[in-house]
Write an enzyme that holds these catalytic residues in place. Structure first.
Site, PDB file in Angstrom:
ATOM      1  N   ASN A   9      79.374  68.573  33.984  1.00 29.98           N
ATOM      2  CA  ASN A   9      79.001  69.269  35.211  1.00 29.98           C
ATOM      3  C   ASN A   9      78.817  68.209  36.293  1.00 29.98           C
ATOM      4  O   ASN A   9      77.820  67.497  36.294  1.00 29.98           O
ATOM      5  CB  ASN A   9      77.704  70.049  34.961  1.00 29.98           C
ATOM      6  N   TRP A  10      79.799  68.120  37.162  1.00 29.47           N
ATOM      7  CA  TRP A  10      79.769  67.052  38.175  1.00 29.47           C
ATOM      8  C   TRP A  10      78.799  67.338  39.320  1.00 29.47           C
ATOM      9  O   TRP A  10      78.589  66.493  40.179  1.00 29.47           O
ATOM     10  CB  TRP A  10      81.176  66.818  38.736  1.00 29.47           C
ATOM     11  N   LYS A  11      78.278  68.558  39.383  1.00 31.57           N
ATOM     12  CA  LYS A  11      77.361  68.962  40.464  1.00 31.57           C
ATOM     13  C   LYS A  11      77.985  68.653  41.827  1.00 31.57           C
ATOM     14  O   LYS A  11      79.200  68.717  41.964  1.00 31.57           O
ATOM     15  CB  LYS A  11      75.992  68.291  40.269  1.00 31.57           C
ATOM     16  N   GLU A  96      69.725  74.798  38.628  1.00 28.94           N
ATOM     17  CA  GLU A  96      69.680  74.370  40.029  1.00 28.94           C
ATOM     18  C   GLU A  96      70.049  75.518  40.959  1.00 28.94           C
ATOM     19  O   GLU A  96      69.546  75.609  42.080  1.00 28.94           O
ATOM     20  CB  GLU A  96      70.595  73.147  40.229  1.00 28.94           C
ATOM     21  N   GLY A 234      75.465  66.276  32.782  1.00 29.50           N
ATOM     22  CA  GLY A 234      75.458  66.097  34.235  1.00 29.50           C
ATOM     23  C   GLY A 234      75.762  64.657  34.602  1.00 29.50           C
ATOM     24  O   GLY A 234      76.912  64.217  34.578  1.00 29.50           O
ATOM     25  N   GLY A 235      74.716  63.904  34.913  1.00 30.37           N
ATOM     26  CA  GLY A 235      74.847  62.530  35.417  1.00 30.37           C
ATOM     27  C   GLY A 235      75.832  61.659  34.654  1.00 30.37           C
ATOM     28  O   GLY A 235      76.662  60.968  35.260  1.00 30.37           O
TER      29      GLY A 235
HETATM   30  P1  PGA Z   1      71.885  65.806  33.326  1.00 34.89           P
HETATM   31  O1  PGA Z   1      72.269  67.288  33.848  1.00 34.89           O
HETATM   32  O2  PGA Z   1      72.813  65.493  32.187  1.00 34.89           O
HETATM   33  O3  PGA Z   1      72.120  64.926  34.517  1.00 34.89           O
HETATM   34  O4  PGA Z   1      70.461  65.851  32.886  1.00 34.89           O
HETATM   35  C1  PGA Z   1      72.622  68.302  32.951  1.00 34.89           C
HETATM   36  C2  PGA Z   1      72.948  69.562  33.711  1.00 34.89           C
HETATM   37  O5  PGA Z   1      72.313  69.837  34.732  1.00 34.89           O
HETATM   38  O6  PGA Z   1      73.861  70.323  33.318  1.00 34.89           O
END
Ligand code: PGA
Length: 257
Positions: A9-11, A96, A234-235
């Site tokens: 998930n690149w956000k 989020e 994510g990150g």
């Molecule tokens: P993170 O995010 O790996 O940066 O904790 C996970 C996500 O929000 O899907």
């Protein structure tokens, strides 16, 4: 047997040029990998370009959100009708979006219905916050989230969904759940709720990921657990070498190596 599934998930990260560069690198590292499904979920703006780079690749493509209408006067929104031309997966109900953009269980349910109607494969996110966790409300809260999300969906539709259990206190904090702790919620709450809704056989077929501060050095702890079928990252999905290491380490752990 559920095929492991690791998604990035690149956000709200990566311009089109950066996204293309990242996915080119990933393709070089992960293309053709067997035994694990891998997907990346860039921002909407990069979907078309990333899709082109991934043409003929085993790496799958997903979006991070979708509206529930197929078209209309909804400025700034993207519909499932539009997304199905571009990608296969779509993340729905990420915490989020629930926290910062007011997404309710009802909206999440509508989005699931709409995405499935257009043949998209949803990755549904659920998970409790720190307060709920400390108050011992995790089980009741997560179970209710699952029930609300799946309301009105048939067993056939439910089988198309991947659930990502992402405790909010673990997202982006560098403080992941433990493998055992995540396994207990995923098996004892998420899968058990799905079994109550659809029966054991259907529930056993649904993939459930863990998400929250997954890194190359902790993925094995999660993937070694019997109820955990993958991860939503994510990150650490923003750097090709890290994401590729997560996939490889995760796959090895699932295979018991
Ligand atoms: P993170 O995010 O790996 O940066 O904790 C996970 C996500 O929000 O899907």
């Amino acid at each position: 047997m559920r095929t492991p599934f690791i998604a990035g998930n690149w956000k709200m990260y990566k311009t089109v040029a950066e996204a293309v560069a990242l996915v080119r690198e990933l393709r070089g590292m992960l293309d053709g990998l067997e035994g694990c499904e891998v997907a990346v979920c860039p921002p909407f703006t990069a979907l078309a370009a990333v899709r082109e780079v991934l043409s003929g690749s085993t790496i799958r493509l997903g979006a991070q959100n979708v509206h529930w209408k197929d078209e209309g006067a909804f400025t700034g929104e993207i519909s499932p009708l539009m997304l199905r031309e571009l990608c296969e997966y779509v993340i729905i109900g990420h915490s989020e979006r629930r926290q910062h953009f007011g997404e309710t269980d009802e909206m999440v349910n509508k989005k699931l219905h709409a995405a499935l109607a257009y043949g998209l494969k949803p990755i549904l996110c659920v998970g409790e916050n720190l307060e709920q966790n400390r108050a011992g409300e995790t089980e009741a809260f997560v179970s209710a989230q699952v029930r609300a999300a799946f309301a009105g969906l048939t067993a056939g539709q439910a089988s198309q969904i991947t659930v990502a259990y992402e405790p909010i206190w673990a997202i982006g904090t560098g403080v992941p759940a433990t493998g055992e702790g995540a396994n207990a919620i995923i098996g004892g709450v998420v899968r058990r709720t799905l079994a109550a809704l659809y029966g054991d056989e259907v529930a056993q077929g649904i993939r459930i990921q863990y998400g929250g501060s997954v890194k190359p050095d902790n993925i094995a702890e999660f993937m070694a657990q019997p109820e955990i079928d993958g991860a939503l990252v994510g990150g650490a999905s923003l750097k090709a070498s890290d994401f590729a290491a997560i996939v490889r380490n995760g796959l090895a752990a699932k295979a018991g190596k």
